[in-house]
Design a protein around this motif. Structure first.
Motif, mmCIF file in Angstrom:
data_model
loop_
_atom_site.group_PDB
_atom_site.id
_atom_site.type_symbol
_atom_site.label_atom_id
_atom_site.label_comp_id
_atom_site.label_asym_id
_atom_site.label_seq_id
_atom_site.Cartn_x
_atom_site.Cartn_y
_atom_site.Cartn_z
ATOM 1 N N SER A 1 1.073 -0.482 0.040
ATOM 2 C CA SER A 1 -0.123 0.154 -0.114
ATOM 3 C C SER A 1 1.063 0.886 0.200
ATOM 4 C CB SER A 1 -0.870 -0.247 1.473
ATOM 5 O OG SER A 1 -0.563 0.089 2.285
ATOM 6 N N ARG A 2 2.217 1.168 0.703
ATOM 7 C CA ARG A 2 3.234 2.477 0.706
ATOM 8 C C ARG A 2 3.848 2.271 -1.530
ATOM 9 N NH1 ARG A 2 6.260 2.669 5.811
ATOM 10 N NH2 ARG A 2 7.320 4.456 4.229
ATOM 11 N N VAL A 3 3.368 1.323 -2.352
ATOM 12 C CA VAL A 3 3.792 1.714 -2.959
ATOM 13 C C VAL A 3 2.211 2.564 -3.511
ATOM 14 C CG1 VAL A 3 4.582 0.787 -5.486
ATOM 15 C CG2 VAL A 3 5.507 -0.149 -3.206
ATOM 16 N N LEU A 4 1.435 1.551 -3.651
ATOM 17 C CA LEU A 4 0.510 2.055 -4.415
ATOM 18 C C LEU A 4 -0.607 1.516 -3.523
ATOM 19 C CD1 LEU A 4 -0.614 3.920 -6.857
ATOM 20 C CD2 LEU A 4 -0.803 1.832 -8.237
ATOM 21 N N LYS A 5 -1.534 2.028 -3.482
ATOM 22 C CA LYS A 5 -3.386 2.203 -2.631
ATOM 23 C C LYS A 5 -3.607 0.900 -3.429
ATOM 24 C CE LYS A 5 -3.930 4.458 0.902
ATOM 25 N NZ LYS A 5 -2.608 5.530 0.896
ATOM 26 N N ASP A 6 -4.227 -0.265 -3.766
ATOM 27 C CA ASP A 6 -5.283 -0.876 -4.576
ATOM 28 C C ASP A 6 -6.425 0.172 -5.298
ATOM 29 O OD1 ASP A 6 -4.374 -3.208 -3.108
ATOM 30 O OD2 ASP A 6 -6.472 -3.895 -1.840
ATOM 31 N N GLU A 7 -7.188 0.635 -4.105
ATOM 32 C CA GLU A 7 -8.091 1.785 -4.547
ATOM 33 C C GLU A 7 -7.747 2.385 -6.059
ATOM 34 O OE1 GLU A 7 -11.343 5.569 -4.446
ATOM 35 O OE2 GLU A 7 -10.173 4.715 -3.117
ATOM 36 N N ARG B 1 -5.080 10.804 -3.876
ATOM 37 C CA ARG B 1 -5.369 10.655 -2.567
ATOM 38 C C ARG B 1 -4.111 9.917 -2.157
ATOM 39 N NH1 ARG B 1 -11.093 10.176 -3.122
ATOM 40 N NH2 ARG B 1 -10.846 7.779 -3.783
ATOM 41 N N ASP B 2 -3.607 9.405 -3.051
ATOM 42 C CA ASP B 2 -2.090 7.991 -2.467
ATOM 43 C C ASP B 2 -1.630 9.066 -2.422
ATOM 44 O OD1 ASP B 2 -1.040 5.650 -2.041
ATOM 45 O OD2 ASP B 2 -1.797 4.753 -4.007
ATOM 46 N N ARG B 3 -1.095 9.631 -3.525
ATOM 47 C CA ARG B 3 -0.142 11.285 -2.904
ATOM 48 C C ARG B 3 0.879 10.853 -3.992
ATOM 49 N NH1 ARG B 3 -0.033 13.565 3.601
ATOM 50 N NH2 ARG B 3 -1.690 14.482 3.358
ATOM 51 N N VAL B 4 0.526 10.016 -5.211
ATOM 52 C CA VAL B 4 1.601 9.208 -5.619
ATOM 53 C C VAL B 4 3.037 9.984 -6.717
ATOM 54 C CG1 VAL B 4 2.149 7.561 -8.257
ATOM 55 C CG2 VAL B 4 0.026 7.817 -6.485
ATOM 56 N N SER B 5 4.537 10.015 -6.247
ATOM 57 C CA SER B 5 5.007 11.088 -6.914
ATOM 58 C C SER B 5 5.333 11.194 -8.479
ATOM 59 C CB SER B 5 7.049 10.221 -6.170
ATOM 60 O OG SER B 5 7.028 9.208 -6.765
ATOM 61 N N ARG C 1 7.231 7.312 -9.725
ATOM 62 C CA ARG C 1 6.129 6.531 -9.710
ATOM 63 C C ARG C 1 5.269 6.799 -10.705
ATOM 64 N NH1 ARG C 1 6.253 4.390 -4.441
ATOM 65 N NH2 ARG C 1 7.883 3.763 -4.666
ATOM 66 N N ALA C 2 4.723 7.938 -10.785
ATOM 67 C CA ALA C 2 3.418 7.531 -12.290
ATOM 68 C C ALA C 2 4.280 7.820 -12.631
ATOM 69 C CB ALA C 2 3.002 9.309 -11.939
ATOM 70 N N ARG C 3 5.672 8.438 -13.374
ATOM 71 C CA ARG C 3 5.957 7.992 -15.370
ATOM 72 C C ARG C 3 6.392 6.167 -14.912
ATOM 73 N NH1 ARG C 3 7.903 13.312 -14.202
ATOM 74 N NH2 ARG C 3 10.009 11.875 -12.981
ATOM 75 N N SER C 4 6.759 5.262 -13.689
ATOM 76 C CA SER C 4 6.800 3.834 -13.532
ATOM 77 C C SER C 4 5.454 3.535 -13.948
ATOM 78 C CB SER C 4 7.424 3.546 -12.626
ATOM 79 O OG SER C 4 8.999 4.458 -11.946
#
Length: 389
Positions: free
Chosen positions: A234-240, A264-268, A271-274
């Motif tokens: 969940s610290r990488v990416l939440k299920d939702e 809401r997940d505050r993805v960097s 990480r978004a590019r990955s």
């Protein structure tokens, strides 16, 4: 009681323990901030000795403990073994063997589904447990006496619980009922978390090939990253966020970061590019290269009444034989039986078929019926059967 903090003391204890037919084992661990559980304490009891092994002590080597766990002449007794065994599999690559799980044994002895350890302590050992230390910080040192006393209670009472349950299983000729459950517990594959299978724990919105390919690839990516960095998934990416990304299929990091769940997940940005790279790999796949989506879950619309009757029959049979329903048949088993007389489920084989499965099929064929007499439900034979529709 001794808290072992040195390898030499651990080796001496394990040598003494190896002379006994069984040991009771429990662990204390934390994993709120990690992917893999961090082992903090191991409690072990023989018939005449109880100890706690401080696995975080400076310089202690756990090789003597692992040797004891691998000793096939010593039965390892756990309560609700899966989490404890998972830790040892992660540390050694092997399952402690042989194993006896008192929670499973209690299910075969009429204690109901997933019976709690506290109940067995109260009912069998005639003792009580102070659970005030349940949520203590097991990684903090030094450990307080109250923490140690709480921890060893989980193996002290387990000795009497094991001996009583084992005796009951022998007296009722139910020892073999545990065989399949123990086989699962002692299979290393039970504890291996393969990134390529990570999608199975997600709720899939669609069986469309491209969507499923996104789900499978992104779940694999997340699990691999979480394992490699030892952080919760969940610290990488939440299920939702994961399922929303797969549903929308964004083509750029900017589009991805605009999704509500992702915000809401505050993805960097990195990480978004990955994530976009993963989606692009799927996007480049031709139709015939896409993984096959799993079949739809077994529908209940046509078999609902049959399933409900099977549930009643299962409860009657399990109450009659004093065995937990969960040990005999799952909800998925009942759905499968309602749809197919030859369903490949455990409830239609071995002792489970004798106890429940055969009568479940007879109920479907109309050879048995359920009748109510006040609060009492009875099973009766039908002379001119009409199959359930």
């Amino acid at each position: 009681m001794i808290v072992i903090t040195k390898t030499a003391d651990l080796a001496r204890f394990c040598k003494r323990a190896a002379a006994f037919p069984y040991v009771t084992i429990d662990t204390e661990f934390i994993r709120e901030k990690t992917y893999w559980p961090r082992l903090c304490l191991v409690q072990i009891a023989t018939r005449d000795e109880v100890t706690a092994i401080d696995t975080l002590a400076s310089g202690i080597e756990l090789a003597p403990l692992f040797e004891l766990l691998a000793n096939t002449n010593v039965l390892k007794v756990f309560h609700a073994a899966r989490q404890d065994v998972e830790i040892f599999v992660h540390l050694t690559g092997k399952v402690p063997t042989p194993i006896f799980d008192t929670q499973v044994a209690a299910m075969a002895c009429g204690y109901g589904d997933s019976v709690a350890y506290e109940r067995l302590v109260r009912d069998i050992a005639k003792e009580s447990i102070d659970k005030t230390m349940r949520f203590t910080d097991w990684a903090k040192r030094p450990l307080a006496k109250q923490q140690i006393d709480y921890a060893i209670g989980d193996v002290t009472h387990l000795r009497k619980i094991y001996e009583q349950l084992e005796k009951r299983l022998e007296e009722t000729d139910r020892a073999e009922w545990l065989a399949e459950e123990v086989e699962i517990l002692t299979d290393t594959a039970t504890y291996l978390i393969r990134p390529e299978d990570a999608w199975k724990r997600l709720k899939i919105r669609s069986r469309k090939p491209r969507y499923f390919a996104n789900i499978k690839a992104l779940a694999d990516w997340r699990e691999t990253l979480a394992q490699h960095n030892d952080i919760p998934r969940s610290r990488v990416l939440k299920d939702e966020s994961l399922t929303e990304i797969c549903a929308h299929g964004p083509k750029s990091a900017d589009d991805l970061l605009k999704l509500r769940a992702v915000k809401r997940d505050r993805v960097s940005n990195d990480r978004a590019r990955s994530i976009i790279e993963v989606l692009n790999e799927v996007r480049a796949m031709k139709s015939h290269e896409l993984p096959e989506a799993p079949p739809e879950p077994l529908g209940k619309s046509n078999n609902g009444p049959s399933i409900e009757l099977l549930k009643v029959l299962l409860k009657l049979k399990c109450d009659m034989h004093q065995v937990a329903q969960k040990l005999v048949a799952s909800s998925a088993d009942l759905e499968a039986i309602a749809a197919d007389d030859y369903a490949n489920v455990r409830a239609l084989s071995g002792w489970r078929r004798d106890l429940f499965g055969e009568d479940a099929l007879r109920l479907k064929r109309g050879e048995l019926a359920l009748t109510a007499e006040g609060p009492q439900i009875n099973v009766i034979e039908i002379k001119d059967p009409t199959p359930l529709q």
